[in-house]
Design a protein around this motif. Structure first.
Motif, short mmCIF file in Angstrom:
data_model
loop_
_atom_site.label_atom_id
_atom_site.label_comp_id
_atom_site.label_asym_id
_atom_site.label_seq_id
_atom_site.Cartn_x
_atom_site.Cartn_y
_atom_site.Cartn_z
N PHE A 145 0.83 -1.21 0.00
CA PHE A 145 0.00 0.00 0.00
C PHE A 145 0.86 1.26 0.00
N PHE A 146 1.97 1.19 0.73
CA PHE A 146 2.85 2.34 0.83
C PHE A 146 3.51 2.66 -0.50
N ASP A 149 1.04 4.26 -2.75
CA ASP A 149 0.76 5.60 -2.25
C ASP A 149 1.82 6.60 -2.71
N SER A 153 1.21 9.78 -5.29
CA SER A 153 1.56 11.13 -4.85
C SER A 153 2.59 11.77 -5.78
N THR A 169 -2.71 13.79 2.91
CA THR A 169 -1.71 13.46 3.92
C THR A 169 -2.09 14.02 5.28
N ARG A 208 -1.56 3.73 6.35
CA ARG A 208 -1.08 3.65 4.96
C ARG A 208 -2.14 3.04 4.05
N GLY A 211 -4.64 5.78 3.51
CA GLY A 211 -4.08 6.82 2.66
C GLY A 211 -4.14 6.51 1.19
N VAL A 212 -3.66 5.33 0.78
CA VAL A 212 -3.66 5.00 -0.65
C VAL A 212 -5.08 4.81 -1.17
N THR A 213 -5.99 4.28 -0.32
CA THR A 213 -7.38 4.12 -0.74
C THR A 213 -8.01 5.46 -1.05
N ARG A 215 -6.43 8.27 -1.88
CA ARG A 215 -5.79 8.87 -3.06
C ARG A 215 -6.37 8.30 -4.35
#
Length: 453
Positions: A145-146, A149, A153, A169, A208, A211-213, A215
């Motif tokens: 996931f990181f 992400d 970004s 973020t 994390r 966050g990616v979800t 984005r």
């Protein structure tokens, strides 16, 4: 004196693109500071063990850091050319590669977790090793996931959108702090037990994933973004476009591997100095982020603006952005360096009340404070060269500066003269000086403006 005057029009554009990235990095820094403080409250062993694992995770991130550099540079170029369809295709292809890399790192890390930690923490005290192993085994699940992400970004920034990543973020970091507080210390009336280091790892992993979800959902659902996706876009594999990304990404990966490998070896040298030295160094690095992240924010803006200008084939504009960005960032470096030097004791006491750790931390923070202007030169000049595709030069100079002039002197001075952390800071000084000079001379030659990406 005339050539050192600031160009207000260009400066306004640079700052307009940089401030969201700076704010985003400061938010990340605050989470890092709070997490480090939480670890110090658990104990010095937890602080040292988790700090070492985070250095190791940074090393594992080198592959997708290279992909992120390749994605940002290619998207900046094609955006400058006005080819938004190609920008979206670049993001899709990078996403495919990111998932493969992230899953590979997760599986490899889980299979070899004990041998890996034994390699890097075998000389550490038993509590340090146990905390590190607990944290490592959980945080590995965040890697797929990181990596995605970071790619998303980087793509947004390459397209000139630094505000959207900042907002996301900020929200995710608030979630991270809340989860860290709840899971580390527990909430008795909700029957949530105190989980210590494991709770911190779970909080970071969950953040994390969230966050990616967010984005990805924003890319598909928010209209008006400089880079957005729809189900009608082209999702077929494109080996040719992947190759273009990899041509920048592989040297970027090697550069990051060289850098993170050097940081890791340096950390192993510090491990032999004892738990106090390990804790002090982690605190020093954390405080240095106060200055580094604003500088990094300007570097992001520099990469985007220079890359887009080169895509437009406007070489004078690219040159102006690179030098104006350097001037602004050096001013920031001087101001932040003075702040760090003056308030080093106060900043160190935020993390710990151990007198020995505070003493060593203050020495590290003040050294970094003196070096901040050099850090500005190093990061802005290397960002210009990366945006131009001259990343092989950055890769080679990283090897020379970090390994020959940072790691080797640190090890030699410590072993021969028993200088401890002072030896490490001398090595860092030599590294910053050498790479700053090499990058600045390369940028002044101007050949980077005509490279093909």
């Amino acid at each position: 004196m005339k050539k050192f005057k600031l160009n207000r029009e260009i400066d306004k554009e640079i700052i307009g693109l940089a401030w969201p990235s700076i704010t985003e990095q400061i938010l990340e820094m605050m989470v890092g500071i709070i997490s480090t403080v939480f670890m110090s409250w658990i104990g010095t062993a937890a602080l040292a063990g988790v700090g070492m694992v985070n250095m190791l995770i940074n090393f594992l991130q080198t592959v997708f850091s290279g992909l992120s550099i390749g994605t940002t540079v290619v998207i900046a170029r094609v955006t400058g050319e006005g080819n938004h369809t190609e920008a979206k295709r670049t993001l899709v292809q990078s996403g495919y590669m990111a998932l493969v890399v992230g899953i590979f790192l997760l599986v490899t890390g889980k299979v070899f977790s004990n041998p890996i930690l034994n390699l890097f923490l075998r000389k550490a005290e038993v509590p340090v090793f146990n905390h590190g192993l607990t944290y490592f085994n959980i945080i590995l699940f965040s890697l797929p996931f990181f990596v995605l992400d970071i790619i998303v970004s980087g793509a947004m920034r390459g397209a000139g959108d630094t505000k959207t990543p900042m907002y996301i973020t900020g929200g995710v970091n608030i979630v991270n702090i809340i989860l860290n507080t709840i899971l580390i210390f527990g909430v008795p009336f909700l029957h949530i037990p105190s989980m210590g280091v494991a709770g911190s790892a779970i909080a970071v992993t969950a953040s994390r994933i969230i966050g990616v979800t967010v984005r990805v959902l924003v890319l598909y659902n928010r209209k008006g973004l400089k880079l957005n996706l729809s189900l009608k876009d082209n999702y077929r594999l494109s080996p040719q476009l992947m190759k273009r990304i990899i041509n920048i990404g592989v040297p970027g990966f090697i550069e990051q591997a060289v850098m993170q490998g050097g940081f890791l070896i340096l950390q192993l040298i510090i491990v032999t100095m004892g738990t106090v030295a390990m804790a002090a160094y982690q605190i020093g690095l954390n405080i240095n982020a106060i200055a580094f992240f604003p500088i990094f924010g300007f570097a992001i803006a520099n990469t985007t603006l220079v890359g887009q200008s080169l895509g437009e084939k406007n070489y004078d504009k690219a040159n102006s952005y690179s030098y104006e960005g350097l001037k602004i960032t050096m001013i920031f470096g001087f101001v932040l360096g003075i702040f760090m030097f003056a308030f080093a004791p106060l900043l160190a006491r935020i993390y710990t009340n151990d007198p020995e750790v505070i003493k060593e931390s203050v020495m590290i923070v003040r050294t970094f404070g003196v070096l901040e202007p050099l850090l500005a030169v190093l990061n802005i000049c290397s960002a210009t060269l990366k945006a131009a595709g001259d990343i092989k030069y950055v890769m080679i100079t990283s090897l020379v500066g970090l390994w020959a002039l940072r790691v080797l002197p640190s090890y030699t001075l410590d072993r021969a003269l028993g200088m401890g952390l002072i030896a490490v800071m001398i090595g860092i000084f030599l590294d910053f000086c050498s790479r700053s000079v090499m990058y600045l001379l390369r940028m002044r030659k101007g050949e980077w403006k005509y490279l093909k990406v």
